[in-house]
Design a protein around this motif. Sequence first.
Motif, PDB file in Angstrom:
ATOM      1  N   THR A 121      15.198   2.725  -6.909  1.00  0.00           N
ATOM      2  CA  THR A 121      16.443   2.824  -6.152  1.00  0.00           C
ATOM      3  C   THR A 121      17.595   2.210  -6.927  1.00  0.00           C
ATOM      4  N   ARG A 122      17.347   1.096  -7.595  1.00  0.00           N
ATOM      5  CA  ARG A 122      18.395   0.482  -8.422  1.00  0.00           C
ATOM      6  C   ARG A 122      18.892   1.482  -9.467  1.00  0.00           C
ATOM      7  N   ALA A 123      17.951   2.133 -10.140  1.00  0.00           N
ATOM      8  CA  ALA A 123      18.324   3.092 -11.183  1.00  0.00           C
ATOM      9  C   ALA A 123      19.112   4.255 -10.599  1.00  0.00           C
ATOM     10  N   ARG A 124      18.738   4.686  -9.407  1.00  0.00           N
ATOM     11  CA  ARG A 124      19.428   5.831  -8.799  1.00  0.00           C
ATOM     12  C   ARG A 124      20.810   5.455  -8.279  1.00  0.00           C
ATOM     13  N   LEU A 125      20.984   4.228  -7.824  1.00  0.00           N
ATOM     14  CA  LEU A 125      22.316   3.758  -7.456  1.00  0.00           C
ATOM     15  C   LEU A 125      23.216   3.719  -8.684  1.00  0.00           C
ATOM     16  N   ARG A 126      22.663   3.324  -9.806  1.00  0.00           N
ATOM     17  CA  ARG A 126      23.446   3.275 -11.043  1.00  0.00           C
ATOM     18  C   ARG A 126      23.807   4.684 -11.518  1.00  0.00           C
ATOM     19  N   MET A 127      22.872   5.610 -11.402  1.00  0.00           N
ATOM     20  CA  MET A 127      23.182   6.996 -11.764  1.00  0.00           C
ATOM     21  C   MET A 127      24.339   7.520 -10.923  1.00  0.00           C
ATOM     22  N   THR A 128      24.292   7.277  -9.615  1.00  0.00           N
ATOM     23  CA  THR A 128      25.357   7.722  -8.713  1.00  0.00           C
ATOM     24  C   THR A 128      26.701   7.123  -9.124  1.00  0.00           C
ATOM     25  N   THR A 129      26.674   5.857  -9.510  1.00  0.00           N
ATOM     26  CA  THR A 129      27.900   5.168  -9.916  1.00  0.00           C
ATOM     27  C   THR A 129      28.473   5.760 -11.202  1.00  0.00           C
ATOM     28  N   LEU A 130      27.607   6.035 -12.174  1.00  0.00           N
ATOM     29  CA  LEU A 130      28.074   6.631 -13.426  1.00  0.00           C
ATOM     30  C   LEU A 130      28.699   8.001 -13.184  1.00  0.00           C
ATOM     31  N   TYR A 131      28.103   8.775 -12.292  1.00  0.00           N
ATOM     32  CA  TYR A 131      28.677  10.095 -12.009  1.00  0.00           C
ATOM     33  C   TYR A 131      29.974   9.998 -11.220  1.00  0.00           C
ATOM     34  N   TYR A 132      30.138   8.911 -10.473  1.00  0.00           N
ATOM     35  CA  TYR A 132      31.436   8.676  -9.822  1.00  0.00           C
ATOM     36  C   TYR A 132      32.517   8.493 -10.884  1.00  0.00           C
ATOM     37  N   PHE A 133      32.246   7.601 -11.828  1.00  0.00           N
ATOM     38  CA  PHE A 133      33.217   7.380 -12.905  1.00  0.00           C
ATOM     39  C   PHE A 133      33.431   8.646 -13.733  1.00  0.00           C
ATOM     40  N   ALA A 134      32.353   9.363 -13.989  1.00  0.00           N
ATOM     41  CA  ALA A 134      32.466  10.615 -14.753  1.00  0.00           C
ATOM     42  C   ALA A 134      33.368  11.602 -14.027  1.00  0.00           C
ATOM     43  N   GLY A 135      33.226  11.651 -12.701  1.00  0.00           N
ATOM     44  CA  GLY A 135      34.012  12.597 -11.923  1.00  0.00           C
ATOM     45  C   GLY A 135      35.497  12.289 -11.906  1.00  0.00           C
ATOM     46  N   ILE A 136      35.845  11.024 -11.759  1.00  0.00           N
ATOM     47  CA  ILE A 136      37.274  10.688 -11.652  1.00  0.00           C
ATOM     48  C   ILE A 136      37.969  10.621 -13.011  1.00  0.00           C
ATOM     49  N   GLU A 137      37.177  10.492 -14.086  1.00  0.00           N
ATOM     50  CA  GLU A 137      37.769  10.373 -15.417  1.00  0.00           C
ATOM     51  C   GLU A 137      37.535  11.605 -16.296  1.00  0.00           C
ATOM     52  N   GLY A 138      36.773  12.580 -15.802  1.00  0.00           N
ATOM     53  CA  GLY A 138      36.491  13.775 -16.608  1.00  0.00           C
ATOM     54  C   GLY A 138      35.599  13.483 -17.798  1.00  0.00           C
ATOM     55  N   LEU A 139      34.547  12.696 -17.562  1.00  0.00           N
ATOM     56  CA  LEU A 139      33.664  12.256 -18.645  1.00  0.00           C
ATOM     57  C   LEU A 139      32.255  12.826 -18.487  1.00  0.00           C
ATOM     58  N   LEU A 140      31.493  12.747 -19.539  1.00  0.00           N
ATOM     59  CA  LEU A 140      30.081  13.114 -19.533  1.00  0.00           C
ATOM     60  C   LEU A 140      29.235  11.846 -19.435  1.00  0.00           C
ATOM     61  N   VAL A 141      28.176  11.892 -18.646  1.00  0.00           N
ATOM     62  CA  VAL A 141      27.254  10.762 -18.571  1.00  0.00           C
ATOM     63  C   VAL A 141      26.287  10.859 -19.750  1.00  0.00           C
ATOM     64  N   ALA A 142      26.364   9.877 -20.635  1.00  0.00           N
ATOM     65  CA  ALA A 142      25.505   9.863 -21.818  1.00  0.00           C
ATOM     66  C   ALA A 142      24.218   9.100 -21.516  1.00  0.00           C
ATOM     67  N   GLY A 143      23.082   9.750 -21.724  1.00  0.00           N
ATOM     68  CA  GLY A 143      21.793   9.108 -21.508  1.00  0.00           C
ATOM     69  C   GLY A 143      21.454   8.159 -22.636  1.00  0.00           C
ATOM     70  N   THR A 144      20.611   7.181 -22.336  1.00  0.00           N
ATOM     71  CA  THR A 144      20.255   6.169 -23.334  1.00  0.00           C
ATOM     72  C   THR A 144      18.758   6.164 -23.645  1.00  0.00           C
ATOM     73  N   GLY A 145      18.026   7.164 -23.163  1.00  0.00           N
ATOM     74  CA  GLY A 145      16.588   7.200 -23.399  1.00  0.00           C
ATOM     75  C   GLY A 145      16.235   7.615 -24.816  1.00  0.00           C
ATOM     76  N   ASN A 146      15.189   6.980 -25.382  1.00  0.00           N
ATOM     77  CA  ASN A 146      14.703   7.376 -26.698  1.00  0.00           C
ATOM     78  C   ASN A 146      13.515   8.317 -26.550  1.00  0.00           C
ATOM     79  N   LYS A 147      12.987   8.811 -27.666  1.00  0.00           N
ATOM     80  CA  LYS A 147      11.936   9.838 -27.633  1.00  0.00           C
ATOM     81  C   LYS A 147      10.647   9.336 -26.996  1.00  0.00           C
ATOM     82  N   VAL A 148      10.274   8.096 -27.274  1.00  0.00           N
ATOM     83  CA  VAL A 148       9.027   7.553 -26.715  1.00  0.00           C
ATOM     84  C   VAL A 148       9.131   7.462 -25.200  1.00  0.00           C
ATOM     85  N   GLU A 149      10.270   6.988 -24.710  1.00  0.00           N
ATOM     86  CA  GLU A 149      10.466   6.861 -23.269  1.00  0.00           C
ATOM     87  C   GLU A 149      10.564   8.225 -22.594  1.00  0.00           C
TER      88      GLU A 149
END
Length: 268
Positions: A121-149
């Motif tokens: 749930t913590r991770a999903r709240l953060r995802m929602t928050t990033l997309y809020y900022f992306a929406g109001i600023e016209g930005l792309l949400v950049a993922g931080t996962g590496n290949k192993v993960e």
Amino acid sequence: MTKKSKIKVGEVNTYIVTWLKDYSAKSKTNGFVIGISGGVDSAVTSTLCAQTGLTTLCVEMPIHQDITQVSRAREHIEQLKKRFPNVQHAEADLTAVFETFKSKVPGSNDNTRLDLALANTRARLRMTTLYYFAGIEGLLVAGTGNKVEDFGVGFYTKYGDGGVDLSPIADLMKSDVYALGEYLEIPQSIQNAAPTDGLFGDSRTDEEQIGASYDELEWAMLETENNKKSEDFSGRDKEVFGIYKKLNTINQHKMNPIPVCLIPKKLK
């Protein structure tokens, strides 16, 4: 085992930065937003985004966060702002939101499942928050996962940190990310810190949760790609290989497209 990256860091850096710029241009967006955790993956990703010259919004989203994670995140953001004038910073303390959510849903007698559900749930709240900022600023949400993960053990939250617009470092092993981090001169405190997802409000490491280090998982991933089997190994190697195979199997639902029930034409 300590894995040494073989990538050409300078060329890889240039390639990713160009890829990011091209993707943003094609999508007609203004830049990128990244959640900063105090770990190496988000530090490298945000530095790559910053090099594009486009708006790079670094967002802190603490939820009962361990103080060492907070301090590393802030150290990185301050360093990045000094190096790149296009870097911006925002903080959204989600602790109260998280606590409100907990107060509105039922609990569970299964503490293991409850703890994991709340961590996700913590991770999903953060995802929602990033997309809020992306929406109001016209930005792309950049993922931080590496290949192993992302493609090895599926060590991320579905529709949490796995919910992104693009993944700049998802074709890089963890050792490659560390090599880029050194090349990009991210803070030493981050380079030296034990990886942690920071989803439980304490300092437990990824290795403690998974049962194997990223070097070990990277080895197992490469051995799997070489068609090796469990019976080819013994001792710790066999144990690690088993951990990798188990996680890779049970987390396929994260890595594969969402199943769609295709209705036969004769029924339409």
